[in-house]
Design a protein around this motif. Sequence first.
Motif, short mmCIF file in Angstrom:
data_model
loop_
_atom_site.label_atom_id
_atom_site.label_comp_id
_atom_site.label_asym_id
_atom_site.label_seq_id
_atom_site.Cartn_x
_atom_site.Cartn_y
_atom_site.Cartn_z
N GLY A 172 -28.41 26.16 -21.64
CA GLY A 172 -27.73 26.55 -22.86
C GLY A 172 -27.38 28.02 -22.93
O GLY A 172 -26.36 28.39 -23.51
N SER A 173 -28.21 28.89 -22.32
CA SER A 173 -27.95 30.32 -22.44
C SER A 173 -28.76 31.10 -21.41
O SER A 173 -29.73 30.60 -20.85
N HIS A 191 -36.30 40.82 -15.93
CA HIS A 191 -36.49 39.39 -16.10
C HIS A 191 -35.28 38.73 -16.77
O HIS A 191 -34.62 39.32 -17.63
N LEU A 192 -35.05 37.49 -16.37
CA LEU A 192 -33.97 36.68 -16.91
C LEU A 192 -34.57 35.54 -17.73
O LEU A 192 -35.45 34.82 -17.25
N LEU A 193 -34.10 35.38 -18.97
CA LEU A 193 -34.53 34.27 -19.81
C LEU A 193 -33.45 33.20 -19.77
O LEU A 193 -32.30 33.45 -20.14
N VAL A 194 -33.83 32.00 -19.34
CA VAL A 194 -32.90 30.87 -19.23
C VAL A 194 -33.38 29.78 -20.18
O VAL A 194 -34.55 29.38 -20.13
N ALA A 227 -37.60 26.94 -22.08
CA ALA A 227 -37.09 28.25 -21.72
C ALA A 227 -37.93 28.79 -20.57
O ALA A 227 -39.14 28.57 -20.53
N ARG A 228 -37.29 29.49 -19.64
CA ARG A 228 -37.99 30.02 -18.47
C ARG A 228 -37.72 31.50 -18.33
O ARG A 228 -36.59 31.96 -18.49
N LEU A 229 -38.76 32.24 -17.99
CA LEU A 229 -38.64 33.67 -17.70
C LEU A 229 -38.72 33.85 -16.19
O LEU A 229 -39.72 33.49 -15.58
N ILE A 230 -37.65 34.38 -15.60
CA ILE A 230 -37.51 34.46 -14.15
C ILE A 230 -37.44 35.91 -13.72
O ILE A 230 -36.72 36.72 -14.31
N LYS A 271 -42.27 25.74 -23.56
CA LYS A 271 -41.87 24.34 -23.75
C LYS A 271 -42.03 23.92 -25.20
O LYS A 271 -43.10 24.07 -25.80
N SER A 272 -40.94 23.41 -25.78
CA SER A 272 -41.01 22.88 -27.14
C SER A 272 -41.38 21.40 -27.06
O SER A 272 -41.61 20.85 -25.98
#
Length: 575
Positions: free
Chosen positions: A462-463, A472-475, A482-485, A497-498
Amino acid sequence: MRLDGESSSSNGTSKAISNGSRASSLHKAAVSNAANGARKSPFTNGSSNTNGHSSSPGGSKPTYFGHDREEITRILIQSLTDLGYRNAATSLSQESGYDLESPAVAAFRNAILEGEWAEAEDLLFGRSTEEGGVSVNGNGLALQEGIDKNVMRFWIRQQKFLELLEKQDTGRALMVIRSELTPLYQDTEKLHFLSSLLMCDNNHDLMNRAEWDGADGNSRHQLLSELSKCISPSVMLPEHRLAILLDQVKQSQITNCLYHNTAASPSLYQDHYCDRGDFPVNNFIELQKHDGEVWHVKFSNDGKKLASCGEDGAAIIYEVGSFEVLQSLADHDSGICSLAWSPDDSMIVTCSQDKRARLWDAKTGELKSTLTAFSEPVSSCVWAPNGLSFVTGHLDKHFGISQWNTRGKLLYDWHANHRVQDLAISPDGNRLVAMNNEHTIYVYNYVTRDLEYTLDIEAKMGSVCITQNSRHLLVNTLDGEARLIDLDTRETIRKFKSNTKKESRVIIQASLGGANESFVVTGSESGHIFIWHKENGQLVEGIDGHPKTNCNSVSWNPKHPQMFASAGDDNMVRM
């Protein structure tokens, strides 16, 4: 002062042996000028005793509430010196019997700061010559495990080379390159760069090209700082050790404080705790200015304005506080997917399903430029950190990314053969991240415009957004995760995780917010707003933001961490 390259003896005086004998004149000067100002101990780290203090009876070392007493005392001596309390530091050293550092370390510090390069290397690594059958400096100072001595030698000799160039002594500088730096077989590219500095016309040119502030600047202190990191901490205490330990204590308390949402540093007088009552969980105003679903909401960089856009093709700018409408930007023929504020908040770009992007004056509402070179919807936009240009992303698989100046002129087309759903530029201006409408992320070098690598997220997204430190990249994926990379290692360092049980059918955006970007926040197809602690991944709150409809976007006020805005399919922006 001894000239570089001459005899390594200290001003012509002989060096006394280090264990048990009196210090040389250089040692005396070094100790008197050392950071701690402490008295000289008759013992050094090479002795069977510890730093001038004998062991307690029975062989057990004295402790301070379970902590090593010598370590605590030496850290306190250093801290008192850092605070400017030199007399107190000296008194503590005398009363405790502990020195901050041995005469050899103090002499090494002095040699670096005084530019005695041969002396510094001798003290650091030990001399091979002997006086009276006894090695002068033994094996030198104890180093951290795995340290390459030639790297340290390279740093010292590089400083020596640069200072000779500063003195315009190019002959001796050339000899340092040939006979001292080149034999170390370090970075060849670095050697070529240093050699090119021989052609500098003047010292100003030298300092600019080398990014170096000269012998009278901070360069020797910086060199000493880097070298000290390679020396065993039991021999040479790391800089500002107590301050670093206190920072770690504070950070640990902040990390473990679920509702920490202030930029103020916690007090050391008591354990830190934040109350939920100070956290933004209650809706205090609803803005109903749109005639359709609201897809995107974004605060200005100064936090004084808020912009929203969506299905009705209008972008509305509100004043934060009164929440009165300042401007209504309505010139699109279809819904506006996203918008982006310029770094100085003077301009705003809107991206629309009508296959156009528009550049507006955010203060007057004047339309400055219309970008029409697209055959598919314009999905996203992000500004360059310098504010001189912006990049748009499009769903055209042959014209996915393009860069424009503030007059609406095309500067560069990436010719990216992929669609773009969302974009992000790192705050340091080094990386451009593009996300397609499937499960692939493209990471470009924004300076060279080359593709660095791609990532397969294995889920529709989604974003994307990038942290303020550019690391860091938030996907956000449409399956509620959502993942922090890490952008350097490409590893996922944390997941959020929702309770979503199925893949969303709409674009849901995630963002970072709160004081110091402490939180990850995202909307959901259920209308809930989920907030996680960024550092430990714990779910902080699940707020029913837009009941029974989609919550598409959430934006946290960058200047007021107690406020965020959300946008939903209920045609509302909620604060």
